[in-house]
Design a protein around this motif. Structure first.
Motif, PDB file in Angstrom:
ATOM      1  N   ALA A  65      -7.294   1.876  -6.428  1.00  0.00           N
ATOM      2  CA  ALA A  65      -7.608   3.305  -6.575  1.00  0.00           C
ATOM      3  C   ALA A  65      -6.328   4.133  -6.462  1.00  0.00           C
ATOM      4  N   TYR A  66      -5.445   3.732  -5.553  1.00  0.00           N
ATOM      5  CA  TYR A  66      -4.190   4.474  -5.366  1.00  0.00           C
ATOM      6  C   TYR A  66      -3.344   4.434  -6.640  1.00  0.00           C
ATOM      7  N   LEU A  67      -3.192   3.228  -7.196  1.00  0.00           N
ATOM      8  CA  LEU A  67      -2.392   3.110  -8.431  1.00  0.00           C
ATOM      9  C   LEU A  67      -3.047   3.883  -9.573  1.00  0.00           C
ATOM     10  N   PHE A  70      -2.750   7.846  -9.031  1.00  0.00           N
ATOM     11  CA  PHE A  70      -1.444   8.509  -9.013  1.00  0.00           C
ATOM     12  C   PHE A  70      -0.459   8.021 -10.067  1.00  0.00           C
ATOM     13  N   TYR A  71      -0.600   6.773 -10.534  1.00  0.00           N
ATOM     14  CA  TYR A  71       0.468   6.227 -11.385  1.00  0.00           C
ATOM     15  C   TYR A  71       0.007   5.830 -12.790  1.00  0.00           C
ATOM     16  N   THR A  72      -1.223   6.213 -13.164  1.00  0.00           N
ATOM     17  CA  THR A  72      -1.660   5.922 -14.529  1.00  0.00           C
ATOM     18  C   THR A  72      -1.191   7.036 -15.462  1.00  0.00           C
ATOM     19  N   PHE A 102      10.759   1.830   2.085  1.00  0.00           N
ATOM     20  CA  PHE A 102       9.964   1.698   3.314  1.00  0.00           C
ATOM     21  C   PHE A 102       8.616   2.392   3.098  1.00  0.00           C
ATOM     22  N   GLY A 103       7.530   1.636   3.204  1.00  0.00           N
ATOM     23  CA  GLY A 103       6.209   2.229   2.919  1.00  0.00           C
ATOM     24  C   GLY A 103       6.023   2.370   1.423  1.00  0.00           C
ATOM     25  N   ALA A 104       6.460   1.336   0.701  1.00  0.00           N
ATOM     26  CA  ALA A 104       6.414   1.363  -0.772  1.00  0.00           C
ATOM     27  C   ALA A 104       4.992   1.432  -1.300  1.00  0.00           C
ATOM     28  N   GLY A 105       4.018   1.036  -0.446  1.00  0.00           N
ATOM     29  CA  GLY A 105       2.658   0.920  -0.964  1.00  0.00           C
ATOM     30  C   GLY A 105       2.662  -0.162  -2.027  1.00  0.00           C
ATOM     31  N   PRO A 106       1.834  -0.014  -3.071  1.00  0.00           N
ATOM     32  CA  PRO A 106       1.821  -1.001  -4.150  1.00  0.00           C
ATOM     33  C   PRO A 106       2.755  -0.593  -5.292  1.00  0.00           C
ATOM     34  N   ALA A 124       9.038  -2.851   1.476  1.00  0.00           N
ATOM     35  CA  ALA A 124       8.278  -3.057   2.712  1.00  0.00           C
ATOM     36  C   ALA A 124       7.045  -2.174   2.708  1.00  0.00           C
ATOM     37  N   ASP A 125       5.934  -2.738   3.188  1.00  0.00           N
ATOM     38  CA  ASP A 125       4.737  -1.923   3.401  1.00  0.00           C
ATOM     39  C   ASP A 125       3.920  -2.485   4.563  1.00  0.00           C
ATOM     40  N   TYR A 126       3.112  -1.610   5.122  1.00  0.00           N
ATOM     41  CA  TYR A 126       2.306  -1.926   6.293  1.00  0.00           C
ATOM     42  C   TYR A 126       1.072  -2.759   5.931  1.00  0.00           C
ATOM     43  N   GLN A 129      -2.815  -5.608   1.542  1.00  0.00           N
ATOM     44  CA  GLN A 129      -3.294  -5.473   0.155  1.00  0.00           C
ATOM     45  C   GLN A 129      -2.189  -4.881  -0.746  1.00  0.00           C
ATOM     46  N   ASN A 130      -1.345  -4.035  -0.161  1.00  0.00           N
ATOM     47  CA  ASN A 130      -0.238  -3.467  -0.958  1.00  0.00           C
ATOM     48  C   ASN A 130       0.877  -4.490  -1.168  1.00  0.00           C
ATOM     49  N   ARG A 131       1.167  -5.257  -0.105  1.00  0.00           N
ATOM     50  CA  ARG A 131       2.216  -6.279  -0.260  1.00  0.00           C
ATOM     51  C   ARG A 131       1.778  -7.344  -1.266  1.00  0.00           C
ATOM     52  N   CYS A 181       6.158  -3.623   7.395  1.00  0.00           N
ATOM     53  CA  CYS A 181       6.877  -2.609   8.163  1.00  0.00           C
ATOM     54  C   CYS A 181       5.866  -1.791   8.943  1.00  0.00           C
ATOM     55  N   ASP A 182       6.362  -1.132   9.990  1.00  0.00           N
ATOM     56  CA  ASP A 182       5.487  -0.294  10.821  1.00  0.00           C
ATOM     57  C   ASP A 182       6.336   0.797  11.460  1.00  0.00           C
ATOM     58  N   VAL A 183       5.977   2.042  11.175  1.00  0.00           N
ATOM     59  CA  VAL A 183       6.765   3.168  11.706  1.00  0.00           C
ATOM     60  C   VAL A 183       6.731   3.213  13.236  1.00  0.00           C
ATOM     61  N   PHE A 184       5.764   2.533  13.843  1.00  0.00           N
ATOM     62  CA  PHE A 184       5.643   2.602  15.304  1.00  0.00           C
ATOM     63  C   PHE A 184       6.348   1.450  16.016  1.00  0.00           C
ATOM     64  N   THR A 204      11.831   6.561   1.714  1.00  0.00           N
ATOM     65  CA  THR A 204      10.468   6.558   2.245  1.00  0.00           C
ATOM     66  C   THR A 204       9.726   7.787   1.726  1.00  0.00           C
ATOM     67  N   ILE A 205       8.657   7.528   0.991  1.00  0.00           N
ATOM     68  CA  ILE A 205       7.984   8.616   0.276  1.00  0.00           C
ATOM     69  C   ILE A 205       6.493   8.633   0.599  1.00  0.00           C
ATOM     70  N   PHE A 206       6.004   9.816   0.986  1.00  0.00           N
ATOM     71  CA  PHE A 206       4.579  10.029   1.304  1.00  0.00           C
ATOM     72  C   PHE A 206       4.054   8.964   2.269  1.00  0.00           C
TER      73      PHE A 206
HETATM   74  C1  LIG Z   1       0.486   7.427   0.467  1.00  0.00           C
HETATM   75  S1  LIG Z   1       1.070   5.769   0.508  1.00  0.00           S
HETATM   76  C2  LIG Z   1       2.688   5.950  -0.188  1.00  0.00           C
HETATM   77  C3  LIG Z   1       3.082   4.818  -1.084  1.00  0.00           C
HETATM   78  C4  LIG Z   1       4.352   5.035  -1.901  1.00  0.00           C
HETATM   79  N1  LIG Z   1       5.513   5.246  -1.080  1.00  0.00           N
HETATM   80  C5  LIG Z   1       4.203   6.160  -2.893  1.00  0.00           C
HETATM   81  O1  LIG Z   1       5.044   7.063  -2.868  1.00  0.00           O
HETATM   82  O2  LIG Z   1       3.288   6.143  -3.704  1.00  0.00           O
HETATM   83  C6  LIG Z   1       1.389   5.599   2.239  1.00  0.00           C
HETATM   84  C7  LIG Z   1       1.840   4.211   2.648  1.00  0.00           C
HETATM   85  O3  LIG Z   1       2.086   4.209   4.061  1.00  0.00           O
HETATM   86  C8  LIG Z   1       1.800   2.899   4.514  1.00  0.00           C
HETATM   87  N2  LIG Z   1       1.576   2.905   5.977  1.00  0.00           N
HETATM   88  C9  LIG Z   1       0.426   3.107   6.630  1.00  0.00           C
HETATM   89  N3  LIG Z   1       0.616   2.962   7.951  1.00  0.00           N
HETATM   90  C10 LIG Z   1       1.906   2.651   8.135  1.00  0.00           C
HETATM   91  C11 LIG Z   1       2.712   2.358   9.266  1.00  0.00           C
HETATM   92  N4  LIG Z   1       2.212   2.354  10.511  1.00  0.00           N
HETATM   93  N5  LIG Z   1       4.010   2.081   9.070  1.00  0.00           N
HETATM   94  C12 LIG Z   1       4.538   2.076   7.821  1.00  0.00           C
HETATM   95  N6  LIG Z   1       3.826   2.349   6.707  1.00  0.00           N
HETATM   96  C13 LIG Z   1       2.533   2.627   6.862  1.00  0.00           C
HETATM   97  C14 LIG Z   1       0.552   2.510   3.752  1.00  0.00           C
HETATM   98  O4  LIG Z   1       0.421   1.113   3.718  1.00  0.00           O
HETATM   99  C15 LIG Z   1       0.809   3.139   2.391  1.00  0.00           C
HETATM  100  O5  LIG Z   1       1.325   2.213   1.492  1.00  0.00           O
END
Ligand SMILES: C[S@@+](CC[C@H](N)C(=O)[O-])C[C@H]1O[C@@H](n2cnc3c(N)ncnc32)[C@H](O)[C@@H]1O
Length: 298
Positions: A65-67, A70-72, A102-106, A124-126, A129-131, A181-184, A204-206
């Motif tokens: 759904a995310y792809l 936002f990316y179609t 960082f947080g590339a999502g899919p 890297a992603d958390y 399913q995205n990895r 990856c994990d921001v925490f 790192t985006i969104f």
């Molecule tokens: C809105 S998506 C952004 C994906 C991509 N960067 C983009 O611009 O389309 C947010 C991403 O944050 C990741 N995320 C969620 N919790 C996280 C955490 N604790 N640490 C790092 N990333 C996390 C999710 O897996 C998701 O891929």
């Protein structure tokens, strides 16, 4: 479908006119700057509807759904902003050895922007399913069609769309690995120890505002992300100011409200500044969306 709530103006791309370049100053370590009458914790309800937060990501974040959303077609202004400004920031920074999304999502559009300037691209992603989707793409097995975003990148680079197939292959060839990856956490990326803290450029985006529930978590998340970058390296960070929720795949998620002052202060406290005389440093801001490229002090 939008990464914004309805509150923000949704201007078409051609209306983008505001470009600011700013010098940041670190402020008092003990307090956040200028926080009055703004939410310092995520808003959990919208018109009586419960917003989903990070505790539901594992089950509610739909990669497809995310792809799709936002990316179609790439008609969301936030994604358009990234695809407009990122190739420019990449060109300003020039050649780098190692870059990390960082947080590339899919998504692979950030990697594609660095295909010609980075020797090594790390993703890297958390979420598993995205990895998985990233792995599928690297192995040429993804069903998702990246034509629209990649054409936008080629256009920004001044290159012909005939190169599309080559862009995908050149990007694949540069991808070294895909990490959790994990921001925490600190280290925030499960990469080999010897490369953590050695990235020349980290994008790192969104990501951060969608994981953090409070400003205190936000400041610590920015520090954890920042520690992956080497001294003198760049952090390229995209997000939305003064927003409280986002939606995709028919679901609404929380988004931590941040201001420009908070964002720059968090970067400064993590050792990053938008240096005035550094070509790689810049802050673009348009209709509440931003992309900043800041340099880590030596
Ligand atoms: C809105 S998506 C952004 C994906 C991509 N960067 C983009 O611009 O389309 C947010 C991403 O944050 C990741 N995320 C969620 N919790 C996280 C955490 N604790 N640490 C790092 N990333 C996390 C999710 O897996 C998701 O891929």
């Amino acid at each position: 479908m939008s990464i914004f709530s309805e509150a923000l103006p949704k201007s078409p791309l051609f209306a983008m006119t505001v470009i600011t370049e700013t010098q940041t100053n670190a402020s008092d370590e003990s307090s956040f700057p200028i926080i009055q009458n703004i939410p310092t914790e995520v808003v959990r309800e919208l018109d009586g509807e419960k917003l989903l937060d990070r505790t539901t990501f594992f089950t509610e974040f739909s990669t497809n759904a995310y792809l799709e959303d936002f990316y179609t077609k790439v008609d969301d202004p936030a994604m358009q902003m990234v695809l407009t400004f990122l190739p420019n920031i990449v060109a300003r920074i020039g050649k780098v050895e190692k870059m990390l999304d960082f947080g590339a999502g899919p998504t692979i559009h950030v990697a594609a922007c660095f295909r010609e300037t980075a020797n090594e691209i790390h993703l890297a992603d958390y979420l598993p399913q995205n990895r998985d989707e990233l792995c599928q793409w690297v192995n040429n097995k993804s069903k998702f069609n990246w034509t629209v975003p990649l054409r936008m990148i080629l256009t920004r680079e001044g290159q012909s769309w005939d190169k599309l197939a080559r862009v995908e292959q050149e990007t694949r060839d540069k991808i070294i690995n895909i990490y959790h990856c994990d921001v925490f956490s600190n280290p925030s990326v499960d990469c080999p120890k010897e490369i953590f803290g050695q990235f020349d450029a980290l994008v790192t985006i969104f990501c951060v505002e969608y994981c953090c529930n409070t400003l205190s978590e936000y400041y610590s998340a920015i520090k954890n992300i920042a520690s992956a970058v080497k001294p003198g390296g760049y952090m390229i960070y995209g997000g939305v100011f003064e927003e409280t929720w986002c939606s995709f795949g028919g679901r609404k998620f929380t988004c931590l409200y941040i201001t420009k002052e908070v964002m720059l202060d968090a970067l400064a406290k993590a050792g990053f500044h938008v240096e005035e005389n550094d070509r790689g440093c810049v802050l673009y801001e348009i209709n509440g969306m931003f992309m900043v490229s800041a340099k880590k002090q030596f």
